[in-house]
Design a protein around this motif. Structure first.
Motif, PDB file in Angstrom:
ATOM      1  N   THR A 178       0.850  -1.196   0.000  1.00 34.51           N
ATOM      2  CA  THR A 178       0.000   0.000   0.000  1.00 34.51           C
ATOM      3  C   THR A 178       0.882   1.241   0.000  1.00 34.51           C
ATOM      4  OG1 THR A 178      -0.104   0.042   2.428  1.00 34.51           O
ATOM      5  CG2 THR A 178      -1.837  -1.183   1.272  1.00 34.51           C
ATOM      6  N   GLY A 179       0.313   2.353  -0.476  1.00 38.69           N
ATOM      7  CA  GLY A 179       1.036   3.617  -0.466  1.00 38.69           C
ATOM      8  C   GLY A 179       0.944   4.344  -1.790  1.00 38.69           C
ATOM      9  N   GLN A 180       1.945   5.147  -2.072  1.00 34.98           N
ATOM     10  CA  GLN A 180       1.982   5.907  -3.314  1.00 34.98           C
ATOM     11  C   GLN A 180       3.410   5.941  -3.839  1.00 34.98           C
ATOM     12  OE1 GLN A 180       3.409   9.149  -3.824  1.00 34.98           O
ATOM     13  NE2 GLN A 180       4.273   9.306  -1.757  1.00 34.98           N
ATOM     14  N   VAL A 181       3.533   5.821  -5.169  1.00 36.55           N
ATOM     15  CA  VAL A 181       4.833   5.791  -5.833  1.00 36.55           C
ATOM     16  C   VAL A 181       4.781   6.713  -7.035  1.00 36.55           C
ATOM     17  CG1 VAL A 181       6.526   4.379  -7.043  1.00 36.55           C
ATOM     18  CG2 VAL A 181       5.293   3.422  -5.094  1.00 36.55           C
ATOM     19  N   SER A 182       5.794   7.541  -7.186  1.00 40.33           N
ATOM     20  CA  SER A 182       5.900   8.438  -8.329  1.00 40.33           C
ATOM     21  C   SER A 182       7.240   8.188  -9.010  1.00 40.33           C
ATOM     22  CB  SER A 182       5.795   9.898  -7.876  1.00 40.33           C
ATOM     23  OG  SER A 182       5.960  10.765  -8.973  1.00 40.33           O
ATOM     24  N   ALA A 183       7.185   7.886 -10.320  1.00 37.65           N
ATOM     25  CA  ALA A 183       8.404   7.562 -11.070  1.00 37.65           C
ATOM     26  C   ALA A 183       8.717   8.690 -12.053  1.00 37.65           C
ATOM     27  CB  ALA A 183       8.239   6.247 -11.818  1.00 37.65           C
ATOM     28  N   ARG A 184       9.954   9.099 -12.082  1.00 38.11           N
ATOM     29  CA  ARG A 184      10.394  10.031 -13.122  1.00 38.11           C
ATOM     30  C   ARG A 184      10.633   9.296 -14.425  1.00 38.11           C
ATOM     31  NH1 ARG A 184      12.767  11.382  -8.462  1.00 38.11           N
ATOM     32  NH2 ARG A 184      14.553  10.035  -8.865  1.00 38.11           N
ATOM     33  N   ARG A 185      11.047   8.018 -14.325  1.00 42.68           N
ATOM     34  CA  ARG A 185      11.321   7.221 -15.510  1.00 42.68           C
ATOM     35  C   ARG A 185      11.033   5.764 -15.195  1.00 42.68           C
ATOM     36  NH1 ARG A 185      15.745   4.270 -16.929  1.00 42.68           N
ATOM     37  NH2 ARG A 185      16.806   5.015 -15.046  1.00 42.68           N
ATOM     38  N   LEU A 186      10.308   5.099 -16.095  1.00 41.74           N
ATOM     39  CA  LEU A 186       9.997   3.676 -15.931  1.00 41.74           C
ATOM     40  C   LEU A 186      10.057   3.021 -17.302  1.00 41.74           C
ATOM     41  CD1 LEU A 186       9.026   1.200 -14.376  1.00 41.74           C
ATOM     42  CD2 LEU A 186       6.690   2.033 -14.626  1.00 41.74           C
ATOM     43  N   ASP A 187      10.959   2.056 -17.460  1.00 43.17           N
ATOM     44  CA  ASP A 187      11.152   1.354 -18.729  1.00 43.17           C
ATOM     45  C   ASP A 187      10.612  -0.059 -18.589  1.00 43.17           C
ATOM     46  OD1 ASP A 187      11.995   0.168 -21.064  1.00 43.17           O
ATOM     47  OD2 ASP A 187      13.944   1.165 -21.082  1.00 43.17           O
ATOM     48  N   LEU A 188       9.371  -0.276 -19.028  1.00 45.75           N
ATOM     49  CA  LEU A 188       8.763  -1.596 -18.942  1.00 45.75           C
ATOM     50  C   LEU A 188       9.415  -2.582 -19.899  1.00 45.75           C
ATOM     51  CD1 LEU A 188       4.967  -0.738 -18.609  1.00 45.75           C
ATOM     52  CD2 LEU A 188       6.598  -1.294 -16.802  1.00 45.75           C
ATOM     53  N   MET A 241      -0.209 -11.608  -4.450  1.00 45.74           N
ATOM     54  CA  MET A 241      -0.168 -10.517  -3.498  1.00 45.74           C
ATOM     55  C   MET A 241      -1.351  -9.578  -3.698  1.00 45.74           C
ATOM     56  SD  MET A 241       2.827  -8.007  -5.020  1.00 45.74           S
ATOM     57  CE  MET A 241       2.626  -6.903  -3.615  1.00 45.74           C
ATOM     58  N   ASP A 242      -1.548  -8.669  -2.737  1.00 44.46           N
ATOM     59  CA  ASP A 242      -2.577  -7.637  -2.798  1.00 44.46           C
ATOM     60  C   ASP A 242      -1.887  -6.276  -2.813  1.00 44.46           C
ATOM     61  OD1 ASP A 242      -4.495  -9.624  -2.645  1.00 44.46           O
ATOM     62  OD2 ASP A 242      -4.638  -9.500  -0.461  1.00 44.46           O
ATOM     63  N   ALA A 243      -2.622  -5.251  -3.243  1.00 46.67           N
ATOM     64  CA  ALA A 243      -2.023  -3.917  -3.312  1.00 46.67           C
ATOM     65  C   ALA A 243      -3.105  -2.857  -3.311  1.00 46.67           C
ATOM     66  CB  ALA A 243      -1.143  -3.771  -4.559  1.00 46.67           C
ATOM     67  N   SER A 244      -2.733  -1.690  -2.807  1.00 45.23           N
ATOM     68  CA  SER A 244      -3.560  -0.489  -2.898  1.00 45.23           C
ATOM     69  C   SER A 244      -2.588   0.671  -3.057  1.00 45.23           C
ATOM     70  CB  SER A 244      -4.425  -0.316  -1.643  1.00 45.23           C
ATOM     71  OG  SER A 244      -5.171   0.880  -1.721  1.00 45.23           O
ATOM     72  N   LEU A 245      -2.421   1.132  -4.294  1.00 49.76           N
ATOM     73  CA  LEU A 245      -1.368   2.084  -4.613  1.00 49.76           C
ATOM     74  C   LEU A 245      -1.899   3.219  -5.480  1.00 49.76           C
ATOM     75  CD1 LEU A 245       1.561  -0.327  -5.587  1.00 49.76           C
ATOM     76  CD2 LEU A 245       1.502   1.127  -3.571  1.00 49.76           C
ATOM     77  N   ARG A 246      -1.352   4.396  -5.251  1.00 46.57           N
ATOM     78  CA  ARG A 246      -1.492   5.505  -6.195  1.00 46.57           C
ATOM     79  C   ARG A 246      -0.160   5.614  -6.923  1.00 46.57           C
ATOM     80  NH1 ARG A 246      -3.223   7.757  -1.549  1.00 46.57           N
ATOM     81  NH2 ARG A 246      -1.432   9.173  -1.480  1.00 46.57           N
ATOM     82  N   SER A 250      -0.713   8.104 -14.714  1.00 46.21           N
ATOM     83  CA  SER A 250      -1.212   8.151 -13.341  1.00 46.21           C
ATOM     84  C   SER A 250      -2.355   7.160 -13.205  1.00 46.21           C
ATOM     85  CB  SER A 250      -1.686   9.554 -12.964  1.00 46.21           C
ATOM     86  OG  SER A 250      -2.783   9.949 -13.770  1.00 46.21           O
ATOM     87  N   GLY A 251      -2.527   6.643 -11.997  1.00 45.62           N
ATOM     88  CA  GLY A 251      -3.614   5.701 -11.771  1.00 45.62           C
ATOM     89  C   GLY A 251      -3.720   5.308 -10.315  1.00 45.62           C
ATOM     90  N   THR A 252      -4.861   4.764  -9.961  1.00 41.37           N
ATOM     91  CA  THR A 252      -5.099   4.216  -8.627  1.00 41.37           C
ATOM     92  C   THR A 252      -5.287   2.715  -8.775  1.00 41.37           C
ATOM     93  OG1 THR A 252      -6.129   6.265  -7.861  1.00 41.37           O
ATOM     94  CG2 THR A 252      -6.581   4.261  -6.606  1.00 41.37           C
ATOM     95  N   VAL A 253      -4.394   1.961  -8.139  1.00 36.24           N
ATOM     96  CA  VAL A 253      -4.359   0.506  -8.292  1.00 36.24           C
ATOM     97  C   VAL A 253      -4.950  -0.140  -7.051  1.00 36.24           C
ATOM     98  CG1 VAL A 253      -2.871  -1.499  -8.618  1.00 36.24           C
ATOM     99  CG2 VAL A 253      -2.318   0.666  -9.743  1.00 36.24           C
ATOM    100  N   ALA A 254      -5.915  -1.040  -7.264  1.00 34.90           N
ATOM    101  CA  ALA A 254      -6.473  -1.839  -6.172  1.00 34.90           C
ATOM    102  C   ALA A 254      -6.391  -3.308  -6.589  1.00 34.90           C
ATOM    103  CB  ALA A 254      -7.916  -1.443  -5.889  1.00 34.90           C
ATOM    104  N   LEU A 255      -5.678  -4.101  -5.806  1.00 34.13           N
ATOM    105  CA  LEU A 255      -5.494  -5.525  -6.097  1.00 34.13           C
ATOM    106  C   LEU A 255      -5.836  -6.316  -4.845  1.00 34.13           C
ATOM    107  CD1 LEU A 255      -4.487  -7.935  -7.781  1.00 34.13           C
ATOM    108  CD2 LEU A 255      -2.160  -7.383  -7.025  1.00 34.13           C
ATOM    109  N   ALA A 256      -6.809  -7.217  -4.961  1.00 36.94           N
ATOM    110  CA  ALA A 256      -7.219  -8.033  -3.821  1.00 36.94           C
ATOM    111  C   ALA A 256      -7.670  -9.396  -4.321  1.00 36.94           C
ATOM    112  CB  ALA A 256      -8.336  -7.351  -3.032  1.00 36.94           C
ATOM    113  N   ASN A 257      -7.057 -10.439  -3.767  1.00 36.15           N
ATOM    114  CA  ASN A 257      -7.448 -11.815  -4.076  1.00 36.15           C
ATOM    115  C   ASN A 257      -7.422 -12.107  -5.577  1.00 36.15           C
ATOM    116  OD1 ASN A 257      -7.962 -12.416  -1.305  1.00 36.15           O
ATOM    117  ND2 ASN A 257      -9.922 -11.349  -1.485  1.00 36.15           N
TER     118      ASN A 257
END
Length: 805
Positions: A446-456, A490-495, A512-519
């Protein structure tokens, strides 16, 4: 002669009778207190203490014995209690020959139902050391005790960590004062049953040679060295060794009001020496055996751990090896000196955790009880590949090389770890944020993450691109597995946000997005991204909880729309449209791969464009032939102006059909119908170009069949349709207007109509910009000069007072 013998026998018998009668008379006299005063003086002279007692009994013989009941022996001056000992039964056996010579030597001493207090006075003299009284000391006398037997008694130790020792049996003996003192017995130390054995030599230079062993339920301890007369006595030392098995550790900790995790076996070795107020210690080693710490952290096990300290004043070190899951773990920590640990509440610690080639450095203050749940560490992680750390939290982490991360870490070795001020740099990522990781059967983030650069692309290792190339010969849709494994773990709740994201060889911005992952159910709502052509946003759902993943996507262009030329440049698609287009998607399907997902796709998709130009290129291999069939006069180098472009496809179970298919511009209008079977990528289409040549509208149908990889022009519509329909959708598709049109059963205008209705369909019913009404073409005027002719006509109309149109 016989007579004399008889007389002698009678005399001897008489003496025995008289002697026995005398002894009996003496015992009666003693029991009635006839010699109490003399006995009191003798005991006081022998011990140097005042002794009181109840009943007294004497047994004469070669080893006279005196038995006292309810005896009390006075303590030394300044003692915490008035009595050194209170004894229910006290028996003293004396040595006869020394007693005749005027010395008191106790052959044996027996105590039962006694309570004895052991303490020292202000000068360090123990109250268990007996000195002779005034008369004895004047003559140099004293007391010597050969053996002591104690049963069912208690020894009190005021000021000691151990408050009391209960004695079941205890035997202390030595033959002469010069011989070693030997001790053995069974005792209970605060309720813990122990067997003890010791050998104590004669005092020399303020210390006594000592060998001792203690054993109990699951524990063994040994000591060897010189036991001090006082803790500040110089020259004494004591080597200690102890082992405690895993079952005894929590039991012993509870007796000292401590709570420990379920540790494995313990072993301790150390050397004690002179010191004040605590003995000096050196060469301390504490070892912990194999330990299962699953109760503290699921899957965590320690193979061994060790604490070392050269002395009380030197820094201590901790080292440990273990594992979690399949990940090996190592620990090395530096602690303050043990004296500081005993005296201070907060302790600075530096530690390094390792797993393979990954390294986590920690520094921060820890409470003396080593409760790490509330401690905040400055943490720094370095690892050549993030994927190597996946087994530690128990999830599959992506490959990310050259990782360096810094954070303020709380909750180390607990189920919930908080990373505040997290900053990560890697070959594929630069990010920051605040994250909480909960380790359980299903870890959560859980929490919030901000990336300046992300290379998928770098994170994925480029595997997808090679798969596409291998399948390109026969299929257009790649057969790539959906990345759903992590969703199930795993589960997640992220901005989340990313200034720059690289995916598919293309750079995307302002993600940008709000991620909710459960079960196993993932929802990204809302999410937004600026593509190379402009911003889009929407909602993504992936349900991986079942055997077959389900995916739903809603996507809309934002603002003015998408720049088609910019998209063409970014993705390398040769389809030649210039202008701004609106995109709308609302699709869902199921499958473990992209190809399986396309085969079940259902929903709506549309693209709408007002204005712009058509340059004539196309992504289809039949592009040049198709353009010549649709536009006999070809495409000028500058392209053809468009009034509108509208496409809408409706899909069900992998079969898509057009509800709108219209392109209108200065060349005329092209509409028609299209059907796609995404299961096998077959295509069936009939396009109707209404092209104006020299003012005359020419309508020449063009049919397309085959597959997306190998399309063909001029295929008979019925044959093309046979490749599209499937048995599960045949009836529905056969009755549709698209199929009727492809069969040539009607001559009606294909679905979509002119620009207005077609654009509304392409926008999935939403309102939007509409083109201006098209001018009526002037007959017999070539298309190339229609615009000029229209202006001339409007100008003449104005001069004549007519209405501009």
């Amino acid at each position: 002669m016989i007579r004399f013998l008889r007389i002698g026998a009678f005399i001897l018998l008489g003496l025995c009778v008289l002697g026995g009668a005398g002894i009996v008379a003496l015992q009666v006299a003693i029991s009635r207190g006839a010699f109490t005063a003399q006995l009191d003086r003798a005991l006081e002279n022998a011990t140097g203490r005042r002794i009181t007692y109840g009943a007294i009994g004497v047994r004469f013989g070669l080893r006279p014995r005196i038995a006292l009941s309810n005896t009390a022996i006075a303590n030394i001056p300044g003692g915490s209690q008035p009595d050194f000992a209170r004894i229910g039964r006290f028996e003293v056996t004396l040595a006869l020959v020394p007693l005749i010579a005027g010395r008191v030597e106790i052959d044996s001493l027996f105590l039962s139902d006694a309570q004895i207090i052991l303490e020292r006075d202000a000068e360090g003299r123990g109250n268990w050391v007996f000195a002779a009284g005034r008369e004895a000391s004047s003559s140099g006398g004293g007391v010597s005790i050969a053996s002591v037997e104690i049963e069912s008694s208690r020894i009190l130790l005021p000021g000691s960590p151990v408050g009391a020792i209960d004695i079941d049996t205890l035997h202390i003996a030595r033959d002469t004062p010069e011989d070693p003192l030997e001790l053995d017995g069974r005792i209970r130390l605060d309720g813990e049953a122990l067997t003890i054995a010791a050998r104590l030599g004669r005092e020399a230079d303020g210390a006594l040679p000592l060998e001792a062993a203690v054993s109990g339920d699951g524990l063994h301890a040994r000591a060897k060295g010189r036991w001090p007369h006082g803790m500040d006595t110089a020259g004494w030392s004591l080597d200690l060794d102890a082992e405690v098995d895993s079952a005894a550790v929590p039991r012993l900790a509870a007796r000292f009001d401590r709570t420990l995790p379920p540790l494995g076996s313990l072993s301790l070795s150390a050397r004690l020496g002179p010191g004040s107020p605590w003995p000096a210690m050196s060469d301390l080693t504490l070892r912990v055996g194999a330990t299962d710490l699953a109760a503290l952290l699921p899957g965590l096990r320690i193979a061994r751990a060790e604490l070392r300290a050269e002395s009380f004043e030197a820094p201590a070190t901790i080292s440990a090896q273990g594992w979690r899951g399949t990940a090996d773990l190592g620990l090395h920590a530096t602690l303050p000196p043990l004296r500081r640990i005993m005296e201070e509440e907060t302790l600075p610690i530096e530690a390094t955790l390792t797993s393979g080639r990954a390294r986590l450095d920690l520094s921060g203050p820890v409470q003396r009880d080593f409760d790490l749940s509330g401690t905040t560490f400055e943490a720094r992680l370095t690892t050549p590949d993030l994927a190597l750390l996946g087994p530690v939290p128990g999830v599959a982490l992506p490959r990310m090389t050259g990782v360096t991360a810094n954070a303020r870490l709380r909750g180390l070795f607990t189920r919930t770890m908080q990373f505040d001020g997290l900053a990560i740099t890697a070959n594929a990522l630069e990010a920051s944020g605040d994250v909480r990781l909960t380790l359980a059967a299903r870890p959560s983030l859980t929490g919030q993450v901000s990336a300046r650069r992300l290379d998928l692309d770098a994170l994925g290792g480029g595997a997808g691109a090679s798969t596409v190339r291998r399948g390109a010969a026969t299929r257009v849709i790649p057969d790539l597995p959906l990345p759903v494994a992590m969703l199930r773990e795993m589960d997640a709740s992220l901005r989340v946000a990313a200034t720059q994201l690289v995916a598919g060889g293309t750079t995307w911005r302002d993600v940008s997005g709000t991620v909710a992952l459960a079960n196993g159910r993932l929802t990204v709502d809302p999410f937004a991204v600026t593509t190379p052509g402009g911003p889009v946003g929407g909602r993504l759902q992936i349900d991986a909880s079942g055997a077959v993943p389900r995916v739903a996507l809603r996507l809309d262009s934002r603002g003015r729309g998408l720049d088609m030329a910019a998209l063409r440049r970014a993705f390398g698609v040769p389809a030649g449209f210039q202008g701004v287009a609106e995109l709308a998607l609302d699709l869902h399907g199921q499958g473990a791969t992209t190809r399986a997902l396309a085969a079940t796709l259902s929903g709506e998709a549309g693209i709408a464009m007002v204005g712009g130009r058509f340059t004539g290129a196309t992504a289809l291999r039949i592009g040049p032939d198709l353009i010549r069939a649709l536009l006999p006069r070809g495409t000028p180098s500058g392209g053809l102006a468009l009034r509108c472009l509208a496409v809408r496809l409706s899909a069900e179970n992998g079969v898509a059909s057009s509800q709108a298919l219209l392109m209108e511009g200065e060349f005329g209008r092209i509409d028609g119908s299209l059907a796609l079977n995404l299961r096998d990528e077959t295509i069936a289409a009939r396009l109707l170009p209404d092209v104006r040549l020299m003012g005359v509208t020419v309508r020449a149908p063009v049919t397309i069949g085959g597959t997306l990889a190998e399309p063909r022009i001029g295929v008979e519509p019925g044959a093309a349709l046979a490749h599209v329909i499937g048995d599960t959708v045949a009836n529905r598709l056969w009755r549709s207007s698209t199929v009727e049109f492809l069969r040539g059963a009607t001559g009606s205008t294909p679905p979509g109509g002119d620009c207005g209705p077609a654009l509304t369909l392409a926008r999935l019913g939403r309102a939007g910009t509409m083109p201006e009404a098209a001018a009526t073409p002037i007959p017999l005027v070539p298309r190339e000069i229609q615009g000029t002719a229209q202006e001339v006509v409007r100008g003449i109309g104005g001069l004549l007072g007519g209405r501009r149109r």
